[in-house]
Design an enzyme around this catalytic site. Structure first.
Site, PDB file in Angstrom:
ATOM      1  N   GLY A  88       0.814  -1.270  -0.085  1.00 32.86           N
ATOM      2  CA  GLY A  88      -0.139  -0.083  -0.225  1.00 32.86           C
ATOM      3  C   GLY A  88       0.763   1.196   0.106  1.00 32.86           C
ATOM      4  O   GLY A  88       1.870   1.114   0.223  1.00 32.86           O
ATOM      5  N   HIS A 118      -2.880   1.355   8.482  1.00 35.84           N
ATOM      6  CA  HIS A 118      -1.501   2.249   8.794  1.00 35.84           C
ATOM      7  C   HIS A 118      -1.463   3.356   7.450  1.00 35.84           C
ATOM      8  O   HIS A 118      -1.203   4.307   7.931  1.00 35.84           O
ATOM      9  CB  HIS A 118      -0.743   1.042   8.409  1.00 35.84           C
ATOM     10  CG  HIS A 118       0.635   1.454   8.233  1.00 35.84           C
ATOM     11  ND1 HIS A 118       1.619   1.362   9.199  1.00 35.84           N
ATOM     12  CD2 HIS A 118       1.437   2.262   6.980  1.00 35.84           C
ATOM     13  CE1 HIS A 118       3.218   1.896   8.635  1.00 35.84           C
ATOM     14  NE2 HIS A 118       2.827   2.268   7.451  1.00 35.84           N
ATOM     15  N   GLU A 119      -2.088   2.909   6.232  1.00 34.64           N
ATOM     16  CA  GLU A 119      -2.072   3.942   5.277  1.00 34.64           C
ATOM     17  C   GLU A 119      -2.953   5.182   5.489  1.00 34.64           C
ATOM     18  O   GLU A 119      -2.595   6.290   5.273  1.00 34.64           O
ATOM     19  CB  GLU A 119      -2.076   3.312   3.750  1.00 34.64           C
ATOM     20  CG  GLU A 119      -1.206   2.209   3.434  1.00 34.64           C
ATOM     21  CD  GLU A 119       0.142   2.655   3.387  1.00 34.64           C
ATOM     22  OE1 GLU A 119       0.456   3.890   3.083  1.00 34.64           O
ATOM     23  OE2 GLU A 119       1.153   1.757   3.546  1.00 34.64           O
ATOM     24  N   HIS A 130      -1.242   7.340   7.621  1.00 34.23           N
ATOM     25  CA  HIS A 130      -0.252   8.346   6.998  1.00 34.23           C
ATOM     26  C   HIS A 130      -1.556   9.537   5.963  1.00 34.23           C
ATOM     27  O   HIS A 130      -0.695  10.739   6.350  1.00 34.23           O
ATOM     28  CB  HIS A 130       0.445   7.610   5.659  1.00 34.23           C
ATOM     29  CG  HIS A 130       1.496   7.120   6.338  1.00 34.23           C
ATOM     30  ND1 HIS A 130       2.360   7.394   7.120  1.00 34.23           N
ATOM     31  CD2 HIS A 130       1.937   5.842   5.554  1.00 34.23           C
ATOM     32  CE1 HIS A 130       3.413   6.568   7.359  1.00 34.23           C
ATOM     33  NE2 HIS A 130       3.202   5.492   6.679  1.00 34.23           N
ATOM     34  N   TRP A 143       9.233   5.316  14.218  1.00 33.01           N
ATOM     35  CA  TRP A 143      10.422   5.583  14.364  1.00 33.01           C
ATOM     36  C   TRP A 143      10.927   6.691  13.770  1.00 33.01           C
ATOM     37  O   TRP A 143      12.233   7.159  13.863  1.00 33.01           O
ATOM     38  CB  TRP A 143      11.314   4.264  13.966  1.00 33.01           C
ATOM     39  CG  TRP A 143      11.262   4.145  12.536  1.00 33.01           C
ATOM     40  CD1 TRP A 143      12.418   4.490  11.656  1.00 33.01           C
ATOM     41  CD2 TRP A 143      10.319   3.435  11.727  1.00 33.01           C
ATOM     42  NE1 TRP A 143      11.964   4.256  10.511  1.00 33.01           N
ATOM     43  CE2 TRP A 143      10.688   3.324  10.429  1.00 33.01           C
ATOM     44  CE3 TRP A 143       8.882   2.977  12.092  1.00 33.01           C
ATOM     45  CZ2 TRP A 143       9.970   2.926   9.244  1.00 33.01           C
ATOM     46  CZ3 TRP A 143       8.274   2.319  11.003  1.00 33.01           C
ATOM     47  CH2 TRP A 143       8.828   2.325   9.746  1.00 33.01           C
ATOM     48  N   ASP A 194       0.392  -7.580  10.912  1.00 36.38           N
ATOM     49  CA  ASP A 194      -0.986  -7.059  11.324  1.00 36.38           C
ATOM     50  C   ASP A 194      -1.651  -7.761  12.514  1.00 36.38           C
ATOM     51  O   ASP A 194      -2.163  -7.009  13.261  1.00 36.38           O
ATOM     52  CB  ASP A 194      -2.014  -7.704  10.147  1.00 36.38           C
ATOM     53  CG  ASP A 194      -1.836  -6.658   8.904  1.00 36.38           C
ATOM     54  OD1 ASP A 194      -1.151  -5.963   8.966  1.00 36.38           O
ATOM     55  OD2 ASP A 194      -2.986  -7.039   7.975  1.00 36.38           O
TER      56      ASP A 194
HETATM   57 ZN   LIG Z   1       4.019   3.604   6.209  1.00 35.80          ZN
END
Ligand SMILES: [Zn+2]
Length: 427
Positions: free
Chosen positions: A205, A241-242, A245, A253, A302
């Site tokens: 992704g 997760h995407e 963003h 991190w 996951d």
């Molecule tokens: Zn990422």
């Protein structure tokens, strides 16, 4: 000698260094993404059963001017109240070259459910958050709903299906362009655009950048990690997760050794986590809790991620403030109704079994069966599922008088195939 050099390159690729692939993919995305230079991270799982699929490449928000200009201390002042739920209408653009990529409505709905559990901290594995971090775990009060109304105001299922001649999509954003074998974005001020398709090179992704081109806004997810598909990345957390963003979050991190993700309550961490860590994993003086490897913005498998922090939730919600980059989206009304039943969209693609034309129809509709016509009836349903016309199938080319039908969206089923096709009446 030359052959040895080539073999060495292959050796390093196979050894998981992936350097040339990473550099190449970054360059590709930059070429397609306008002025902002994204950071690209390609993940290689410690588990090898997914082989090519075991890379998660995402474009992290990285250097985001709007995020940089928003000082940490001021974020909370105008954030929508933490108890108010922000509802985000979603359109899923399904691009398929092979039938297996034409993912089912059930798979899509399973992904939406996963997002809603993860962003409301209703995920069953929330209980696995270690005690050291439980107090920091957050309900982001963000909800995702399939759109019920399309950009032109017509009812929709929130799912667009398109057959494409493209076998693999890169991170060059072709998947987001109808002219290039993908499907154009819907207005990102009213929808979250999600594209699913056969992403190449093991990319699971990637997300667009805040402040980037509107026609490229959204996330692209590989079709076989969208929803509850099984395997190391088969719990739908690539989308979690995407979309993190897409809502302004960086990797935990900070994309560099012991880097800063701009969030106060995520501990520093040396590097992305691999596979499925357990116990305390110290790095960068982050004792006693250690690294927050179960955070959705890490690269952990996951099933071993389960939380966003309060700081991450606050950051995501801050985008919806007055003046924030996602402010308009918070008041979109495009998911206020009930989405239509999912159907093959005859305005966007030509299916294998039948041809339906003209579409939109102005008074007659012709169905041509590509093989022997099925037994039974042709039934036309309106957008609330009521049968409005029915006739017996007698030949492989059927002309239907649709003059009595009002303008709008209709569905047609032929015989016992159970498959619905969409057409539009427009005069
Ligand atoms: Zn990422």
């Amino acid at each position: 000698m030359r052959r040895i050099a080539i073999l060495l390159v292959f050796f390093f690729l196979l050894a998981g260094q992936g350097f040339s692939q990473r550099a190449c993919a970054t360059a590709e995305y930059i070429r397609g993404s306008g002025s902002i230079v994204p950071e690209l991270r390609i993940k290689r799982s410690a588990f090898t059963n997914l082989s090519r699929d075991s890379f998660r490449a995402d474009v992290a928000p990285g250097e985001i001017p709007s995020a940089r200009m928003m000082p940490q201390g001021t974020i909370s002042s105008g954030v929508p109240s933490s108890s108010s739920v922000i509802v985000i209408p979603v359109v899923v653009h399904v691009l398929y070259n092979k039938e297996e990529q034409n993912i089912s409505a059930a798979q899509i709905k399973a992904q939406i459910d996963i997002l809603n559990r993860d962003y409301r901290r209703q995920n069953a594995d929330a209980q696995l958050t270690p005690d050291a971090f439980k107090e920091l775990a957050a309900d982001a009060h963000i909800e995702f709903r399939l759109a019920s109304e399309d950009p032109s105001g017509l009812p929709t299922s929130g799912i667009v299906r398109k057959k494409t001649t493209i076998e693999f999509f890169g991170i060059d954003d072709r998947i987001k362009s109808s002219d290039m074998g993908g499907d154009n974005a819907w207005d990102p001020d009213k929808y979250l655009n999600i594209w699913t398709g056969n992403l190449a090179g093991g990319v699971l992704g990637y997300a667009s950048l805040l402040g980037g081109a509107p026609e490229k806004d959204g996330v692209a997810i590989r079709y076989n990690v969208f929803g509850n598909t099984g395997g190391a990345f088969g719990k739908g957390r690539t989308a979690t997760h995407e979309i993190g963003h897409w809502l302004g979050l960086r990797h935990i991190w900070g994309d560099t050794d012991c880097g800063d993700d701009g969030i106060a309550d995520t501990p520093p961490q040396a590097a992305p986590s691999r596979g499925c860590p357990s116990g305390v994993q110290p790095s960068c003086d982050n004792a006693p809790g250690g690294s927050m490897y179960m955070n959705f913005m890490d690269f952990t498998n996951d099933e071993c991620t389960n939380m966003f922090t309060l700081g991450q939730a606050q950051k995501m919600r801050s985008l919806f403030n007055e003046g924030g980059p996602r402010h308009a989206l918070a008041s979109s009304t495009k998911a206020n109704g009930t989405p239509l039943e999912d159907a093959i969209d005859m305005t966007a693609s030509s299916p294998e079994e039948i041809k339906l034309f003209p579409n939109p129809s102005v008074g007659t509709l012709t169905i041509r069966f590509n093989a022997d016509p099925p037994q039974g009836d042709i039934v036309i349903y309106n957008h609330v599922g009521q049968a409005v016309k029915q006739l017996r199938i007698t030949e492989s080319l059927m002309r239907i008088n649709t003059a009595a039908l009002a303008n709008g969206v209709y569905y047609i089923k032929a015989g016992d195939t159970g498959r619905a096709y969409k057409f539009i009446m427009a005069r």
